[in-house]
Design an enzyme around this catalytic site. Structure first.
Site, short mmCIF file in Angstrom:
data_model
loop_
_atom_site.label_atom_id
_atom_site.label_comp_id
_atom_site.label_asym_id
_atom_site.label_seq_id
_atom_site.Cartn_x
_atom_site.Cartn_y
_atom_site.Cartn_z
N ALA A 191 -44.46 -9.39 -73.10
CA ALA A 191 -45.82 -9.87 -73.21
C ALA A 191 -46.43 -10.09 -71.92
O ALA A 191 -45.64 -10.40 -70.78
CB ALA A 191 -45.91 -10.91 -74.17
N GLY A 192 -47.95 -9.88 -71.81
CA GLY A 192 -48.56 -10.12 -70.71
C GLY A 192 -49.86 -9.47 -70.67
O GLY A 192 -50.39 -9.40 -71.35
N ASN A 239 -44.66 8.07 -75.73
CA ASN A 239 -45.56 7.27 -75.02
C ASN A 239 -46.32 6.30 -75.94
O ASN A 239 -46.64 5.03 -75.70
CB ASN A 239 -46.54 7.96 -74.15
CG ASN A 239 -45.80 8.12 -72.93
OD1 ASN A 239 -44.54 7.83 -72.55
ND2 ASN A 239 -46.41 8.84 -71.69
N GLY A 285 -50.84 -0.21 -68.23
CA GLY A 285 -51.59 0.37 -67.56
C GLY A 285 -50.99 1.78 -66.77
O GLY A 285 -49.81 2.14 -67.51
N LYS A 320 -47.48 -1.40 -62.02
CA LYS A 320 -46.20 -2.34 -62.23
C LYS A 320 -45.53 -2.36 -60.83
O LYS A 320 -45.67 -1.68 -60.08
CB LYS A 320 -45.42 -1.22 -63.11
CG LYS A 320 -45.09 -0.02 -62.75
CD LYS A 320 -43.99 0.54 -63.96
CE LYS A 320 -43.30 1.83 -63.48
NZ LYS A 320 -42.48 2.37 -64.46
N PHE A 322 -39.15 -3.36 -73.32
CA PHE A 322 -40.58 -3.25 -73.74
C PHE A 322 -41.17 -3.93 -74.73
O PHE A 322 -41.89 -3.77 -75.46
CB PHE A 322 -40.70 -1.58 -74.23
CG PHE A 322 -41.25 -0.61 -73.12
CD1 PHE A 322 -40.25 -0.55 -72.17
CD2 PHE A 322 -42.44 -0.14 -72.95
CE1 PHE A 322 -40.79 0.30 -71.02
CE2 PHE A 322 -42.85 0.58 -72.00
CZ PHE A 322 -41.90 0.81 -70.95
N CYS A 324 -50.34 7.11 -67.32
CA CYS A 324 -49.76 7.85 -68.63
C CYS A 324 -50.19 7.22 -69.91
O CYS A 324 -50.84 7.73 -70.60
CB CYS A 324 -48.24 7.90 -68.65
SG CYS A 324 -47.78 9.11 -67.12
N GLU A 329 -42.28 6.00 -63.29
CA GLU A 329 -42.52 5.60 -61.85
C GLU A 329 -41.68 4.24 -61.49
O GLU A 329 -41.43 3.61 -62.49
CB GLU A 329 -43.96 5.21 -61.54
CG GLU A 329 -44.84 6.57 -61.74
CD GLU A 329 -46.44 6.38 -61.54
OE1 GLU A 329 -46.58 5.34 -60.98
OE2 GLU A 329 -47.29 7.10 -62.17
C1 UDX Z 1 -44.28 5.85 -68.86
C2 UDX Z 1 -43.17 6.06 -69.69
O1 UDX Z 1 -42.28 4.86 -69.81
C3 UDX Z 1 -42.41 7.42 -69.22
O2 UDX Z 1 -41.27 7.61 -70.31
C4 UDX Z 1 -43.60 8.50 -69.02
O3 UDX Z 1 -42.99 9.60 -68.86
C5 UDX Z 1 -44.70 8.21 -68.55
O4 UDX Z 1 -45.20 6.84 -68.59
P1 UDX Z 1 -44.65 4.60 -66.47
O5 UDX Z 1 -46.24 4.75 -66.61
O6 UDX Z 1 -44.15 5.21 -65.25
O7 UDX Z 1 -44.03 5.34 -67.69
O8 UDX Z 1 -44.42 3.14 -66.68
P2 UDX Z 1 -43.77 2.24 -67.67
O9 UDX Z 1 -42.55 1.52 -67.20
O10 UDX Z 1 -43.65 2.67 -69.14
O11 UDX Z 1 -44.73 1.01 -67.86
C6 UDX Z 1 -46.19 1.08 -68.30
C7 UDX Z 1 -47.06 -0.12 -68.32
O12 UDX Z 1 -46.68 -1.03 -69.55
C8 UDX Z 1 -46.84 -0.84 -67.07
O13 UDX Z 1 -48.41 -1.32 -66.67
C9 UDX Z 1 -46.13 -2.03 -67.46
O14 UDX Z 1 -46.38 -3.25 -66.63
C10 UDX Z 1 -46.28 -2.49 -68.74
N1 UDX Z 1 -45.23 -2.94 -69.73
C11 UDX Z 1 -44.12 -2.38 -69.81
C12 UDX Z 1 -45.47 -4.18 -70.51
O15 UDX Z 1 -46.65 -4.70 -70.21
N2 UDX Z 1 -44.30 -4.74 -70.89
C13 UDX Z 1 -43.30 -4.33 -71.11
O16 UDX Z 1 -42.33 -4.59 -71.67
C14 UDX Z 1 -43.00 -2.87 -70.36
#
Ligand code: UDX
Length: 441
Positions: free
Chosen positions: A260-261, A216, A265, A331, A257, A268, A150
């Site tokens: 930290a924090g 995922n 959520g 996010k 990825f 997915c 997203e």
């Molecule tokens: C995810 C997958 O990335 C994607 O490939 C799949 O198709 C669907 O699920 P999405 O849910 O859109 O996509 O969000 P993503 O960007 O993956 O972030 C997921 C969560 O992880 C968010 O809440 C984000 O804030 C958190 N996050 C991400 C972290 O806390 N730290 C990071 O370093 C990266």
């Protein structure tokens, strides 16, 4: 090529528009009349950067239509199943009722040789069950998982990292003749990204279904790994952001990825790792995914820790304190509040007696529908009025760029919690703020 897309949510609406952009004649089908009405008018029913422009662009070609009638899918060569698979109420398993309903509603309109391509994230084994239910129609079921994020959904669909085809195979693992035909059809659907060099993995249906949940799970593991390191940093006075920078330079690890924090959520990651654990249990291999339970626990602990941190900066109690929460979406660049860490922490603090005001550039409406008892404000400055503590919970650019002096003029106490480790502590401290974050001294 004539294509139908069943389900026009975050995945399907983008997929439908992108398929039309690639030159196909597309009908998007959804049972939600409001959603279909919006899309027909060229409006995106949710916030996704680039989607309104894309809808406008393809509307002009006349190649994209929307309908609530499944009969309008008849005649398409490929039918993409893009409906949701949320977590079942009260258990970890995925709720497959939408996938089952979409498939059975589509069945009467299928013709021999049609390709039904599953995109929804499903427990491995679902495709085989659906294929059996479609057998009499002569259509071929393939699994073609979607990896879009997203906020980057249009870009990810038009220029994917990879394409995966899960084709039907015989007892020896060889693709069936119908599977080969389906492969040729998918090659035509994705001719543009394939010509641009997008890697293609052709495999069996079980592998294709597993690819999505494995990806995922890996991403969730990476985030929880760094959040576990944040716990160590908190216990030792170390800085998790510098730790992530340092280990991230190793190309085998990589810096992406590792932020930290407040943790992950959204619609997915959380439900996918839970559904994967549930499926492993059904398959008798629950030990293989035992670690995902820990990944989930680390993730949820971050939310609890953030409430504790708010209590610490409020000298032991948040009862009656005013808290401003910047961010409600799970996010940035999204209005999606499903399992949002930001909202979950806001609601916890409210339940524990704080007066919480939440703001978000795009997600207030969705957040209000979920937590009507919270107060909402249109801007960060309004939310922070008279606040005893400000929590940055979703790293929207406008919150990252906040001016400490401007914010200082409206708050009651200069205390900021950086839930996403995106602010410069030195700058905020120099402006007289108490700065606290997860995993930073
Ligand atoms: C995810 C997958 O990335 C994607 O490939 C799949 O198709 C669907 O699920 P999405 O849910 O859109 O996509 O969000 P993503 O960007 O993956 O972030 C997921 C969560 O992880 C968010 O809440 C984000 O804030 C958190 N996050 C991400 C972290 O806390 N730290 C990071 O370093 C990266």
């Amino acid at each position: 090529m004539k294509v139908s897309v069943i389900g026009c949510g975050y995945l399907g609406a983008v997929h439908a528009a992108c398929m039309a952009r690639l030159g196909h004649e597309v009908v998007g089908i959804d049972v939600d009349e409001r959603k279909v009405a919006a899309l027909r008018e060229g409006r995106a029913p949710f916030y996704e950067p680039g989607l309104p422009e894309l809808l406008e662009e393809v509307a002009a070609t006349g190649r994209l239509t929307f309908s609530t009638e499944m009969a309008d899918a008849a005649g398409a060569a490929v039918h993409f199943i893009c409906v949701g698979t949320p977590q079942s109420h009260g258990e970890f398993r995925a709720d497959l009722s939408y996938v089952d309903a979409a498939t059975s509603a589509l069945t009467p309109f299928l013709q021999a040789g049609d390709v039904v391509a599953g995109k929804s994230t499903v427990p491995v084994g679902t495709a085989e069950r659906l294929a059996a239910s479609l057998e009499a129609t002569g259509a071929t079921l393939v699994w073609n998982p979607e990896f879009l994020r997203e906020g980057f959904a249009v870009q990810d669909t038009l220029h994917p990292d990879r394409l995966v085809y899960g084709l039907p195979t015989d007892d020896d693992g060889v693709t069936t003749p119908a599977g080969e035909k389906a492969r040729a059809v998918l090659d035509e659907v994705y001719a543009t990204p394939l010509a641009a060099g997008t890697p293609l993995v052709v495999t069996d249906r079980a592998t294709a279904q597993l690819v999505k949940v494995a990806a995922n799970s890996f991403l969730a593991t990476k985030i929880s790994f760094i959040n576990a390191m944040a716990e160590l940093c908190e216990a030792t006075g170390a800085d998790v952001t510098r730790l992530a920078d340092a280990i991230g330079y190793d190309p085998r690890i990589g810096r992406r990825f590792l932020n930290a924090g407040l943790g992950f959520g959204g619609g997915c990651l959380p439900k996918d790792i839970r559904a994967f654990m549930a499926r492993a249990g059904e398959l008798g291999v629950s030990d293989a995914l035992g670690f995902l339970r820990e990944i989930d626990s680390i993730n949820m602990r971050r939310r609890v820790r953030m409430v504790d941190l708010a209590r610490e900066v409020c000298h032991g109690s948040i009862v009656g304190r005013r808290v401003a929460v910047l961010g409600a979406a799970f996010k940035p660049d999204s209005d999606d509040v499903r399992d949002s860490p930001a909202l979950s922490v806001a609601a916890q603090m409210q339940l524990q007696g704080a007066h919480v005001t939440v703001t978000d550039p795009k997600a207030i409406e969705n957040a209000r529908a979920k937590w009507p008892d919270l107060r909402f404000a249109a801007t960060a400055l309004e939310a922070a009025e008279e606040a005893d503590v400000v929590l940055l919970a979703t790293e929207w650019p406008e919150y990252r760029d906040l001016d400490p002096d401007e914010l200082a003029a409206v708050v009651n106490r200069k205390a900021i919690l950086d839930g996403r480790n995106v602010l410069d502590p030195a700058r905020w401290r120099a402006a007289g703020w108490t700065y606290r974050a997860l995993g930073r001294p």
